[in-house]
Each structure stands twice: as C-alpha cells, then as structure tokens.
Design a protein around this motif. Structure first.
Motif, PDB file in Angstrom:
ATOM      1  N   ILE A 139      35.290  36.748  38.974  1.00 59.83           N
ATOM      2  CA  ILE A 139      36.076  37.153  39.926  1.00 59.83           C
ATOM      3  C   ILE A 139      37.045  36.152  40.520  1.00 59.83           C
ATOM      4  O   ILE A 139      38.298  36.196  40.893  1.00 59.83           O
ATOM      5  CB  ILE A 139      34.939  37.640  41.421  1.00 59.83           C
ATOM      6  N   VAL A 190      34.971  42.980  43.972  1.00 54.87           N
ATOM      7  CA  VAL A 190      33.629  43.455  44.195  1.00 54.87           C
ATOM      8  C   VAL A 190      33.357  44.981  44.073  1.00 54.87           C
ATOM      9  O   VAL A 190      32.455  45.654  43.724  1.00 54.87           O
ATOM     10  CB  VAL A 190      32.701  42.791  45.500  1.00 54.87           C
ATOM     11  N   GLN A 195      30.237  44.824  41.446  1.00 55.88           N
ATOM     12  CA  GLN A 195      29.777  43.452  40.670  1.00 55.88           C
ATOM     13  C   GLN A 195      28.284  43.268  41.165  1.00 55.88           C
ATOM     14  O   GLN A 195      27.394  42.858  40.494  1.00 55.88           O
ATOM     15  CB  GLN A 195      30.692  42.374  40.704  1.00 55.88           C
TER      16      GLN A 195
END
Length: 196
Positions: A139, A190, A195
């Motif tokens: 990320i 996300v 995630q």
C-alpha cells in the motif's frame, strides 16, 4: 591574516543558514559557533523527553556530529533552528522507544517462560505478521514519493505539520495536501483490494 578571535566574532554575526553553508564547506569554526549557540538550549529542551542529563548531553552532541558528517545534505535544510530541535527530539524519542522495546522484550521473555505456545502456533503467527507487513508495504508503495515522505514523517516520526513544513521548507497547506493524497491512496487501496 585574521586572528582566531576576530574570525569567531565574524562567525557569531552570521545567521544559522550562513553557518550551515559554511559547515557544508567543512568550516569547523562554523560548527563550533552553531554548537555554542544551541547546545545549552537543546539540552534544556531535551530534558523534557529524557530526565537523564548525561543521556541528553550525549544525544545533543551526537546531533552536531551527525550535522558535520552529513555536510553534503546540509543544502536541503532551509530552517536550521527547527531542524536541530526536531533531530534532538527524534534522537531522544529513539532512546525512549529503545528503552520501551527493551522492557517489552524482557517482559515477553518472562511471559514466554511461563506460558510458551506450541511451535506450530508461533510459525502461524509469524507468517500472519509477514503477510500483514507485505500488505502495508504494498500500500505504501502506491503513495506518490513526496506524499509518502510527508505521511511517514507525520505518522512514523510523529512530527506535527508545522515541524514538517519547517524541515522541508514548504507551506503547511502543502503538507496537508500531501497527507490528503496519502490517506486517500491508502483508503482506495484498502477498499479496492480488501486488504484488511
């Protein structure tokens, strides 16, 4: 040829930024002038983070050694005084974090002695941690470079927006803008990848 005392008088009249430029050129007198100008106040400031004066004095001295050794990067520093304060704070916070980590490790060893889980569970837990770390790194890699730098300064180094703006020589609005970009990127990643 100028006498040593007249050279130091001249250096004392220079601004912090001018002295940093001279340090970049390996001028020891400039380093000594900055040291004399800020050592005591930085030690006083440091006591708010660490009560052991010996540790504070050592860490403040380390900051000046670091400044001398990193002379090639001095041109990046636009506001010397806030820079010195922030580096001292970070060094002392590292010290506090180190002490906490040491206590945590000692406590963990003690806890492990009394209640050691089976080896299979330890392996599973370790794998889960590694997966989690890889996901976070994935990320963070999606955040634009400047935004990531500011995000890490804010979230990992725990610097205030004003401190970040002074260190990087940008406006607080710019810091806020980069933080918004970083947070939006994280949120989108996300949601997109589910995630967590």
């Amino acid at each position: 040829m100028k006498s040593k005392s007249s050279t130091y008088r001249e250096l004392n009249h220079k601004s912090d930024l001018e002295l940093f430029e001279l340090i970049k050129e390996r001028n020891k007198g400039a380093l000594e002038t900055i040291f004399n100008r800020y050592y005591e106040t930085l030690c006083r400031f440091g006591i708010t983070y660490e009560s052991d004066l010996d540790v504070v004095q050592e860490k403040v001295s380390d900051v000046f050694i670091q400044l001398w050794n990193a002379h090639e990067r001095i041109h990046e520093i636009k506001k010397p005084k806030p820079y010195l304060y922030v580096v001292v704070k970070n060094k002392l916070m590292e010290q506090v974090s180190y002490q906490k980590l040491k206590q945590t490790l000692e406590q963990a060893q003690e806890d492990e002695y009394y209640a050691s889980p089976c080896i299979e569970q330890e392996i599973i837990d370790q794998e889960q941690r590694e997966i989690y770390v890889r996901k976070i790194e994935g990320i963070l890699d999606q955040i634009p470079k400047k935004s990531r730098q500011i995000f890490e300064m804010s979230r990992l180094d725990e610097l205030k927006y004003k401190e970040i703006s002074e260190i990087l020589g940008v406006s607080i609005k710019t810091v806020e803008s980069h933080m918004a970009i970083a947070l939006k990127t994280i949120r989108n990643m996300v949601v997109k990848n589910k995630q967590f």
